[in-house]
Design an enzyme around this catalytic site. Structure first.
Site, PDB file in Angstrom:
ATOM      1  N   LYS A 125       0.820  -1.209   0.000  1.00 37.70           N
ATOM      2  CA  LYS A 125       0.000   0.000   0.000  1.00 37.70           C
ATOM      3  C   LYS A 125       0.864   1.274   0.000  1.00 37.70           C
ATOM      4  O   LYS A 125       0.415   2.326  -0.432  1.00 37.70           O
ATOM      5  CB  LYS A 125      -0.912   0.023   1.226  1.00 37.70           C
ATOM      6  CG  LYS A 125      -1.763  -1.216   1.441  1.00 37.70           C
ATOM      7  CD  LYS A 125      -3.031  -1.174   0.642  1.00 37.70           C
ATOM      8  CE  LYS A 125      -4.134  -2.120   1.062  1.00 37.70           C
ATOM      9  NZ  LYS A 125      -3.817  -3.511   1.297  1.00 37.70           N
TER      10      LYS A 125
HETATM   11  C1  LIG Z   1      -4.504  -4.674   0.851  1.00 38.21           C
HETATM   12  C2  LIG Z   1      -3.777  -5.951   0.886  1.00 38.21           C
HETATM   13  C3  LIG Z   1      -4.080  -7.006   0.003  1.00 38.21           C
HETATM   14  C4  LIG Z   1      -5.253  -6.951  -0.957  1.00 38.21           C
HETATM   15  O1  LIG Z   1      -5.075  -6.030  -1.992  1.00 38.21           O
HETATM   16  P1  LIG Z   1      -6.305  -5.508  -2.878  1.00 38.21           P
HETATM   17  O2  LIG Z   1      -5.796  -4.408  -3.697  1.00 38.21           O
HETATM   18  O3  LIG Z   1      -7.341  -5.073  -1.880  1.00 38.21           O
HETATM   19  O4  LIG Z   1      -6.781  -6.683  -3.679  1.00 38.21           O
HETATM   20  C5  LIG Z   1      -3.286  -8.156   0.029  1.00 38.21           C
HETATM   21  N1  LIG Z   1      -2.264  -8.265   0.903  1.00 38.21           N
HETATM   22  C6  LIG Z   1      -1.940  -7.279   1.773  1.00 38.21           C
HETATM   23  C7  LIG Z   1      -0.805  -7.491   2.706  1.00 38.21           C
HETATM   24  C8  LIG Z   1      -2.675  -6.080   1.791  1.00 38.21           C
HETATM   25  O5  LIG Z   1      -2.343  -5.110   2.660  1.00 38.21           O
END
Ligand SMILES: *Cc1c(COP(=O)(O)O)cnc(C)c1O
Length: 452
Positions: free
Chosen positions: A110
């Site tokens: 993120k």
């Molecule tokens: C947010 C997240 C996901 C999922 O990603 P999306 O874009 O919501 O499909 C998977 N793994 C981790 C560690 C995350 O923080």
């Protein structure tokens, strides 16, 4: 480049406006009016560094921001990553690679989008002289990454809702021990769904949104998706040249934001072979791609909490392209789904996609078997990418650092994983606020703490 809503009920806007609003006023999500063809650039871009590639890519999209400002925003967005490559690839064996997306300040992918979004907001505030209030809901990683992307930014106040007691302890420390006075972690009694529902109602109050300059940091914000497109390109360029077009990209998935970014890159002419959607036991997307039926079930809390999602908000963007850009049809499908909790697609086009589902028990087994085979520790989300591996060349996206989930790792392999940036939070004072999970209480709290 202009941006349109997936529901096509409102006029197009500039990149900056699409970022500022997050959600389009007709309830749809913003997408580029046209997807540029990247094929002519591929040769020239293939050797660029991460930030240079990011600049080249965003020059196509952020056309209303002067280039020197855009480049400066990008330069500052990746300085807090702890690996010189920003997004390094780890080779487990010749045709099995792990793409490590956890080298940012909060150790999850993120950060790629939220460091950038924080700097973008800062620039927009400088230009418009208007403060903004960011509101988000999190099951852990988004909140931590948003808070770190926005802390200390002038003119930004951020309010992040999270379910009390239902996120990993270290994720809570990352949100509540920053010492920044412009971020407000709001703990609610209830589930992530309760937090997200309350948040959506606050966004629906358009006069409140105007009053405080409300903006969204969840992956409904297009800037997040575009920032994620960059690392798909970066990975593609680093695959072994003879096999470049035979690698399958395997993506641990919750809200469908990450894998959507890759699919868009493919639509822009980059010959990525295909994508595998790896879900945990919350498998709405796995069921959809197997059966063509999109049907919501109750969230079942898992050891991969950032994927504990049943309604994948970015699915609407995929839907838009699947129905040939018919905004009315997008709107009616989403409405049917909201009312009945399911939608049956007649001829669902799933070309380019495969999928898998991994239970908590399997997650633990995979962490252990990957460690035995390669002496490499994967986090619970990443481990879902190892389910049902075929013999095809694969690159598995590693979405978080294992040290964020020490209990699950220790149970699986008896090893205590640590990371210095997490150790630093331990023992620091926690600052959070309790609010009722209802929109009026949240608005009242925000008004009281904005004081622009
Ligand atoms: C947010 C997240 C996901 C999922 O990603 P999306 O874009 O919501 O499909 C998977 N793994 C981790 C560690 C995350 O923080």
């Amino acid at each position: 480049m202009e941006y349109i809503s997936t529901r096509k009920q409102v006029p197009s806007v500039t990149f900056s406006k699409a970022v500022e609003h997050g959600l389009a006023p007709d309830g749809g999500l913003y997408i580029p009016q046209v997807l540029p063809d990247l094929k002519p650039f591929l040769n020239q871009w293939s050797t660029l560094s991460y930030t240079e590639l990011c600049k080249a890519f965003f020059t196509q999209f952020a056309t209303d921001i002067p280039k020197d400002e855009l480049y400066d925003i990008i330069d500052r967005s990746y300085v807090n990553f702890d690996n010189p490559e920003i997004a390094p690839i780890r080779k487990l064996k010749d045709d099995l690679l792990v793409f490590e997306l956890f080298h940012g300040p909060t150790l999850a992918f993120k950060d790629f989008a939220l460091q950038f979004l924080g700097n973008l907001y800062e620039y927009q505030i400088k230009v418009s002289n208007k403060s903004i209030a960011v509101l988000g809901a999190t099951s852990g990683d988004t909140g931590a990454a948003a808070i770190h992307g926005l802390q200390g930014k002038l003119g930004v106040k951020s309010f992040i809702l999270y379910p009390h007691g239902r996120i990993a302890p270290l994720q809570e420390l990352q949100m509540t021990c920053t010492g920044a006075n412009n971020v407000f972690p709001l703990s609610i009694e209830g589930s992530f769904d309760d937090a997200q529902t309350a948040m959506k109602h606050v966004f629906e109050d358009r006069s409140f949104a105007e009053e405080v300059g409300l903006s969204a940091v969840n992956s409904i914000n297009l800037a997040r998706i575009l920032a994620q497109c960059v690392y798909y390109l970066y990975a593609f360029f680093r695959l072994p040249s003879l096999q470049q077009q035979s690698f399958n990209f395997i993506v641990p998935t919750g809200n469908f934001g990450n894998v959507l970014a890759g699919w868009l890159v493919q639509k822009m002419g980059v010959p990525i072979r295909g994508f595998k959607i790896a879900t945990n036991q919350n498998d709405i997307l796995h069921r959809l791609f197997q059966t063509g039926i999109y049907s919501q079930e109750k969230v079942s809390p898992s050891v991969a909490p950032s994927m504990d999602i049943q309604v994948a908000s970015n699915f609407e963007r995929f839907l838009y392209y699947s129905v040939g850009g018919d905004g009315e049809q997008v709107k009616s499908i989403i409405e049917t789904f909201k009312q009945t909790g399911s939608y049956v697609f007649q001829d669902f086009d799933k070309s380019s996609f495969s999928s898998s589902r991994t239970t908590d028990k399997e997650i633990s087994k995979i962490i252990s078997s990957v460690y035995k085979a390669y002496s490499y520790v994967v986090d619970p989300h990443t481990s879902c990418g190892f389910k049902d591996l075929s013999n095809e060349p694969s690159i598995i996206f590693s979405t978080a650092h294992p040290a964020k989930f020490p209990d699950t790792i220790e149970k699986a392999i008896g090893i205590e994983v640590q990371h210095p940036s997490l150790e630093a939070f331990k023992g620091k004072p926690i600052v959070n606020y309790s609010v009722e999970p209802n929109p009026e209480a949240i608005k009242a709290f925000m008004r009281n703490h904005i004081n622009f």
